[in-house]
Design a protein around this motif. Sequence first.
Motif, PDB file in Angstrom:
ATOM      1  N   ASP A 196     -11.123  -1.871   0.903  1.00  0.00           N
ATOM      2  CA  ASP A 196      -9.843  -2.229   1.501  1.00  0.00           C
ATOM      3  C   ASP A 196      -9.951  -2.002   3.006  1.00  0.00           C
ATOM      4  O   ASP A 196     -10.150  -0.868   3.443  1.00  0.00           O
ATOM      5  CB  ASP A 196      -8.727  -1.348   0.921  1.00  0.00           C
ATOM      6  CG  ASP A 196      -7.329  -1.765   1.393  1.00  0.00           C
ATOM      7  OD1 ASP A 196      -6.383  -0.968   1.206  1.00  0.00           O
ATOM      8  OD2 ASP A 196      -7.201  -2.869   1.963  1.00  0.00           O
ATOM      9  N   VAL A 197      -9.863  -3.089   3.778  1.00  0.00           N
ATOM     10  CA  VAL A 197      -9.894  -2.981   5.240  1.00  0.00           C
ATOM     11  C   VAL A 197      -8.447  -3.043   5.709  1.00  0.00           C
ATOM     12  O   VAL A 197      -7.828  -4.110   5.669  1.00  0.00           O
ATOM     13  CB  VAL A 197     -10.732  -4.106   5.861  1.00  0.00           C
ATOM     14  CG1 VAL A 197     -10.706  -4.009   7.391  1.00  0.00           C
ATOM     15  CG2 VAL A 197     -12.164  -4.040   5.349  1.00  0.00           C
ATOM     16  N   ILE A 198      -7.920  -1.888   6.089  1.00  0.00           N
ATOM     17  CA  ILE A 198      -6.481  -1.787   6.388  1.00  0.00           C
ATOM     18  C   ILE A 198      -6.287  -0.823   7.553  1.00  0.00           C
ATOM     19  O   ILE A 198      -6.881   0.259   7.587  1.00  0.00           O
ATOM     20  CB  ILE A 198      -5.701  -1.302   5.147  1.00  0.00           C
ATOM     21  CG1 ILE A 198      -4.206  -1.152   5.446  1.00  0.00           C
ATOM     22  CG2 ILE A 198      -6.271  -0.015   4.568  1.00  0.00           C
ATOM     23  CD1 ILE A 198      -3.351  -0.906   4.220  1.00  0.00           C
ATOM     24  N   ASP A 199      -5.491  -1.239   8.533  1.00  0.00           N
ATOM     25  CA  ASP A 199      -5.102  -0.314   9.602  1.00  0.00           C
ATOM     26  C   ASP A 199      -3.735   0.248   9.216  1.00  0.00           C
ATOM     27  O   ASP A 199      -2.720  -0.408   9.389  1.00  0.00           O
ATOM     28  CB  ASP A 199      -5.021  -1.020  10.960  1.00  0.00           C
ATOM     29  CG  ASP A 199      -4.678  -0.032  12.085  1.00  0.00           C
ATOM     30  OD1 ASP A 199      -4.758  -0.440  13.263  1.00  0.00           O
ATOM     31  OD2 ASP A 199      -4.324   1.134  11.782  1.00  0.00           O
ATOM     32  N   PHE A 200      -3.762   1.439   8.700  1.00  0.00           N
ATOM     33  CA  PHE A 200      -2.567   2.044   8.108  1.00  0.00           C
ATOM     34  C   PHE A 200      -2.149   3.278   8.888  1.00  0.00           C
ATOM     35  O   PHE A 200      -1.496   4.166   8.362  1.00  0.00           O
ATOM     36  CB  PHE A 200      -2.896   2.395   6.655  1.00  0.00           C
ATOM     37  CG  PHE A 200      -1.711   2.616   5.789  1.00  0.00           C
ATOM     38  CD1 PHE A 200      -1.774   3.499   4.726  1.00  0.00           C
ATOM     39  CD2 PHE A 200      -0.511   1.955   6.037  1.00  0.00           C
ATOM     40  CE1 PHE A 200      -0.681   3.721   3.923  1.00  0.00           C
ATOM     41  CE2 PHE A 200       0.589   2.182   5.235  1.00  0.00           C
ATOM     42  CZ  PHE A 200       0.495   3.065   4.179  1.00  0.00           C
ATOM     43  N   ASP A 201      -2.569   3.306  10.155  1.00  0.00           N
ATOM     44  CA  ASP A 201      -2.267   4.492  10.963  1.00  0.00           C
ATOM     45  C   ASP A 201      -0.859   4.383  11.525  1.00  0.00           C
ATOM     46  O   ASP A 201      -0.631   3.798  12.578  1.00  0.00           O
ATOM     47  CB  ASP A 201      -3.291   4.611  12.097  1.00  0.00           C
ATOM     48  CG  ASP A 201      -3.010   5.801  12.996  1.00  0.00           C
ATOM     49  OD1 ASP A 201      -3.807   6.015  13.925  1.00  0.00           O
ATOM     50  OD2 ASP A 201      -1.994   6.484  12.786  1.00  0.00           O
TER      51      ASP A 201
ATOM     52  N   MET B  28       0.832  -1.190   0.000  1.00  0.00           N
ATOM     53  CA  MET B  28       0.000   0.000   0.000  1.00  0.00           C
ATOM     54  C   MET B  28       0.864   1.235   0.000  1.00  0.00           C
ATOM     55  O   MET B  28       2.039   1.190   0.287  1.00  0.00           O
ATOM     56  CB  MET B  28      -0.940  -0.046   1.209  1.00  0.00           C
ATOM     57  CG  MET B  28      -0.364   0.441   2.534  1.00  0.00           C
ATOM     58  SD  MET B  28       1.076  -0.454   3.201  1.00  0.00           S
ATOM     59  CE  MET B  28       0.707  -2.172   2.984  1.00  0.00           C
ATOM     60  N   ASP B  29       0.248   2.373  -0.417  1.00  0.00           N
ATOM     61  CA  ASP B  29       0.994   3.628  -0.401  1.00  0.00           C
ATOM     62  C   ASP B  29       0.134   4.683   0.250  1.00  0.00           C
ATOM     63  O   ASP B  29      -1.072   4.534   0.391  1.00  0.00           O
ATOM     64  CB  ASP B  29       1.378   3.995  -1.844  1.00  0.00           C
ATOM     65  CG  ASP B  29       2.511   5.016  -1.830  1.00  0.00           C
ATOM     66  OD1 ASP B  29       2.516   5.897  -2.669  1.00  0.00           O
ATOM     67  OD2 ASP B  29       3.362   4.909  -0.923  1.00  0.00           O
TER      68      ASP B  29
ATOM     69  N   ALA C  11      -8.358  -7.585   2.775  1.00  0.00           N
ATOM     70  CA  ALA C  11      -7.793  -7.385   4.113  1.00  0.00           C
ATOM     71  C   ALA C  11      -6.297  -7.125   3.981  1.00  0.00           C
ATOM     72  O   ALA C  11      -5.621  -7.789   3.185  1.00  0.00           O
ATOM     73  CB  ALA C  11      -8.015  -8.623   4.980  1.00  0.00           C
ATOM     74  N   ASP C  12      -5.770  -6.158   4.742  1.00  0.00           N
ATOM     75  CA  ASP C  12      -4.338  -5.864   4.740  1.00  0.00           C
ATOM     76  C   ASP C  12      -3.998  -5.220   6.085  1.00  0.00           C
ATOM     77  O   ASP C  12      -4.694  -4.299   6.508  1.00  0.00           O
ATOM     78  CB  ASP C  12      -3.985  -4.910   3.592  1.00  0.00           C
ATOM     79  CG  ASP C  12      -2.508  -4.931   3.217  1.00  0.00           C
ATOM     80  OD1 ASP C  12      -2.138  -4.237   2.260  1.00  0.00           O
ATOM     81  OD2 ASP C  12      -1.731  -5.610   3.912  1.00  0.00           O
ATOM     82  N   MET C  13      -2.978  -5.734   6.791  1.00  0.00           N
ATOM     83  CA  MET C  13      -2.596  -5.179   8.080  1.00  0.00           C
ATOM     84  C   MET C  13      -3.790  -5.130   9.021  1.00  0.00           C
ATOM     85  O   MET C  13      -4.332  -4.068   9.333  1.00  0.00           O
ATOM     86  CB  MET C  13      -1.980  -3.795   7.892  1.00  0.00           C
ATOM     87  CG  MET C  13      -0.751  -3.822   6.992  1.00  0.00           C
ATOM     88  SD  MET C  13      -0.084  -2.201   6.645  1.00  0.00           S
ATOM     89  CE  MET C  13       0.468  -1.683   8.255  1.00  0.00           C
ATOM     90  N   VAL C  14      -4.211  -6.312   9.499  1.00  0.00           N
ATOM     91  CA  VAL C  14      -5.444  -6.441  10.302  1.00  0.00           C
ATOM     92  C   VAL C  14      -5.170  -7.059  11.669  1.00  0.00           C
ATOM     93  O   VAL C  14      -6.110  -7.514  12.329  1.00  0.00           O
ATOM     94  CB  VAL C  14      -6.476  -7.281   9.534  1.00  0.00           C
ATOM     95  CG1 VAL C  14      -6.916  -6.606   8.245  1.00  0.00           C
ATOM     96  CG2 VAL C  14      -5.953  -8.696   9.266  1.00  0.00           C
TER      97      VAL C  14
ATOM     98  N   ALA D 173      -5.298   4.688   0.957  1.00  0.00           N
ATOM     99  CA  ALA D 173      -4.245   3.685   0.779  1.00  0.00           C
ATOM    100  C   ALA D 173      -4.345   3.104  -0.623  1.00  0.00           C
ATOM    101  O   ALA D 173      -5.434   2.740  -1.056  1.00  0.00           O
ATOM    102  CB  ALA D 173      -4.370   2.567   1.801  1.00  0.00           C
ATOM    103  N   GLU D 174      -3.220   3.034  -1.309  1.00  0.00           N
ATOM    104  CA  GLU D 174      -3.193   2.328  -2.591  1.00  0.00           C
ATOM    105  C   GLU D 174      -2.883   0.873  -2.281  1.00  0.00           C
ATOM    106  O   GLU D 174      -1.941   0.595  -1.540  1.00  0.00           O
ATOM    107  CB  GLU D 174      -2.140   2.940  -3.504  1.00  0.00           C
ATOM    108  CG  GLU D 174      -2.564   4.313  -4.021  1.00  0.00           C
ATOM    109  CD  GLU D 174      -1.483   4.932  -4.914  1.00  0.00           C
ATOM    110  OE1 GLU D 174      -1.023   6.030  -4.561  1.00  0.00           O
ATOM    111  OE2 GLU D 174      -1.110   4.284  -5.892  1.00  0.00           O
TER     112      GLU D 174
END
Length: 351
Positions: A306-311, A1-2, A246-249, A290-291
């Motif tokens: 996109d379910v992502i915890d990108f914090d 992701m970006d 799902a990404d970073m869950v 998020a990309e």
Amino acid sequence: MDLRADLRCSLGMWVAAAWKLSAHAALFLCAGLFSLTGCKANSDQMNGGAAAGNPAAVSAAATNATQGGAEDAPSPQSTGGFDGKLAFEHVAKQVAFGPRPSGSQAIAQTQDYILTQLKSDGCTTEVDSFNADTPIGRLPMKNILVKITGDDSSIILLGTHYDTLLRKDITFVGADDSASSTAVMLELARLLCGNHGKHAVWIAFFDGEEAMKAWSETDSRYGSRQMAARMAGSGDISKIKAFLLADMVGSRSLHFAREESSTKSLVDLMWATAAKLGYSQIFVNTSSGAEDDHDSFLKRKVPSVDVIDFDREQDVPFWHTADDTLDKISPRSLAISGHVFLETVNELQKK
Ligand SMILES: [Zn+2]
């Protein structure tokens, strides 16, 4: 992701300029906007919603998850049958293989592990081996796809990437990015493969999500671009009702903001489902960009979330560093993520 969070900074600056606020106020505003994704927007979200199953147990599970407390997963009965402990074991297994960039020995071990698990759960799988031309040369890659039939031909697609970022300067084992989401999909496969619903359910394990050099349109998402193109060729792409990525869950202090480019109706459905289960303090009503692999399907007009915890300020400061290790993962967070995916599939099966 970006990341698209940086946009907020410049937005903050414009707002400050427009409001003729001092540079200091602008910086303060910038910091405030940046941290919004982490901290909870307002108090009423903190107290969670009514839970369909066992509100007290679920809310307790949700509270513990966000406080990174006890490591035991909630009992599978309280999370729709989803077993957070089993999912955590899948994370541990992947991490034990070491760094798993595309084309590596360790990713081949991971592929064998995924296929063995799926076989033992009675899943029907397809493997697509392909070569990707990357800035570091041609790399062999493998997409794995679970197919569960339904009464009709429309498809609910779930997905995760299972490769880890290529870093030669550090040992990057990607416990959260990408072992956590891969583990959640393996546990969902265990629960769904024996079922037969109104719609088909497919579960995709994408290779090559990470950039080999620097994230760009052509140096990222190799596996999901490959699968989307194949599905376009076969005509299956038009049968996909919804794609849930799902990404970073799995992080201890888990919070999901609404991903900005995701299909709003699908985000609404998933966030409403999470609130119904008592997780509104985790699936929060702030937004972030998020990309990610969902872009490969959004570009082909597939409704996708996109379910992502990108914090990176609050929850995942260890993103893409050597600190993305097993101790950062909570079985409770895995169980909550899995429970919401499972319940959202059930909701989609009713439509
Ligand atoms: Zn990732």
